[in-house]
Design a protein around this motif. Structure first.
Motif, PDB file in Angstrom:
ATOM      1  N   HIS A  65      -4.211   2.859  16.706  1.00 55.11           N
ATOM      2  CA  HIS A  65      -4.607   3.294  15.366  1.00 55.11           C
ATOM      3  C   HIS A  65      -4.036   2.393  14.280  1.00 55.11           C
ATOM      4  O   HIS A  65      -4.752   1.929  13.394  1.00 55.11           O
TER       5      HIS A  65
ATOM      6  N   ALA B  23      -6.030  -0.063  11.638  1.00 55.55           N
ATOM      7  CA  ALA B  23      -5.966   0.418  10.263  1.00 55.55           C
ATOM      8  C   ALA B  23      -5.328  -0.613   9.340  1.00 55.55           C
ATOM      9  O   ALA B  23      -5.826  -0.885   8.245  1.00 55.55           O
TER      10      ALA B  23
ATOM     11  N   VAL C 249      -8.838   7.442   9.758  1.00 59.20           N
ATOM     12  CA  VAL C 249      -8.277   7.240  11.091  1.00 59.20           C
ATOM     13  C   VAL C 249      -8.140   8.579  11.790  1.00 59.20           C
ATOM     14  O   VAL C 249      -7.746   9.583  11.192  1.00 59.20           O
TER      15      VAL C 249
END
Length: 353
Positions: A79, A83, A95
């Protein structure tokens, strides 16, 4: 129209996010990012997406003018990587939960978003559904008196090939579905927990759980001597419900967390039981439409990076407690705010034909 790239084409992207975008009226997917280009090409053709890129070409995509935002639905451990790259180029980011796998990564995401003037939103779809908001408003109105106890169960039988069974990606029932229970408890009490205690278990005879626990039971202590407990499992019959017990009544919600069927809320107090059956709205369409409106207006979303960090702090503490078998104290935090009626988006799901 806010133009999105979808990063990761697992079940949640294919079955929930991509169909929902078509219902929003203010959003469109213009790129797919995947490690399997052939599969992505077929999905792109189905949804009329003009661009398919590999993970290796992600930097080029987020530095281009082809997209305004990204939706990140890769395994948990990735993630922050995806991101941060998008945020560094000023792209807005939605997210999936949990926001990251470490507090440092989450804080870095928040800092870069602020520095670049980009919006960072954690994908809490329930913050935009009428059932969840009505439950919170009923509690705030005093319908059950002072809320004293929150209890939830969220369980199902996981498929053997689910990437959430992989410890390398910080997989497990706590991170995948326990986070819903944590988030609900925080907003029910409008407070942050100060102590956690957890016990996990694993069936050694089940090959799905060679590397992770299959179930976990958690107790959270909140200020004001209020308690929350939840049980979540990847190895149990499907159950999805929560209950809030107050000094003058009790609220039950079923389903509490899933999105496939509409919610029903029952409140019992001195006036007798009252049941509310909510209309079924598309949770994903609601949250996408909300985030796109935030982007268009330059408004910070209610479920921002700080909201994701608040749950992550609790997840990490629970993880430590389950590992050591001991309670873990949390540094007191000020509760900021929760979702309210302004974040609700009532978009009807597409009828299957």
């Amino acid at each position: 129209m806010i133009r999105y790239a979808v990063v990761g084409l697992g079940w949640i992207s294919r079955q929930a996010f991509l169909p929902a975008v078509l219902l929003t009226g203010n959003s469109v997917v213009t790129a797919l990012v995947s490690g399997t280009i052939e599969k992505a090409g077929a999905i792109a053709a189905r949804y009329g997406v003009e661009r398919v890129v590999s993970y290796e070409d992600y930097d080029e995509l987020v530095s281009s003018d082809l997209i305004d935002a990204v939706y990140i639905a890769v395994p948990n451990s990735l993630h922050a990587v995806f991101a941060l790259k998008a945020l560094e180029h000023g792209k807005h980011v939605m997210v999936e939960k949990p926001i990251a796998t470490s507090q440092a990564d989450a804080e870095a995401m928040i800092a870069v978003a602020q520095h670049r003037g980009a919006l960072l939103m954690t994908s809490y779809r329930l913050h935009h559904d009428v059932g969840t908001i009505e439950a919170l408003q009923s509690i705030r109105s005093g319908a059950i008196g002072d809320p004293r106890f929150f209890g939830a169960t969220f369980t199902f039988q996981s498929d053997a090939d689910n990437h959430r069974l992989n410890p390398e990606h910080w997989g497990g029932p706590l991170q995948d579905i326990g986070i819903y229970c944590i988030n609900a408890a925080r907003h029910v009490f409008a407070a942050e927990p100060v102590e956690v205690f957890a016990a996990s278990c694993r069936n050694d005879n089940d090959p799905r759980f060679r590397d992770i626990s299959d179930s976990i039971a958690v107790t959270l202590r909140f200020p004001g001597q209020r308690l929350a407990q939840f049980f979540c499992s990847f190895a149990a019959y499907p159950s999805d419900t929560y209950q809030v017990v107050g000094t003058e009544g009790v609220l039950n919600m079923q389903p509490g967390f899933r999105f496939e069927t509409p919610m029903s809320m029952t409140i019992e107090n001195s006036t007798g039981p009252q049941r509310t059956d909510f209309a079924h709205y598309d949770h994903f369409a609601g949250q996408i439409a909300y985030f796109s409106k935030c982007i268009a207006d330059g408004a910070r979303p209610v479920d921002d990076g700080q909201e994701g960090l608040a749950d992550l702090r609790v997840l990490l503490a629970i993880d430590r407690s389950a590992l050591t078998g001991l309670p873990v104290s949390l540094e007191p935090q000020v509760y900021r705010h929760g979702p309210d009626a302004s974040s609700v988006r009532m978009i009807e799901p597409k009828v299957a034909t």
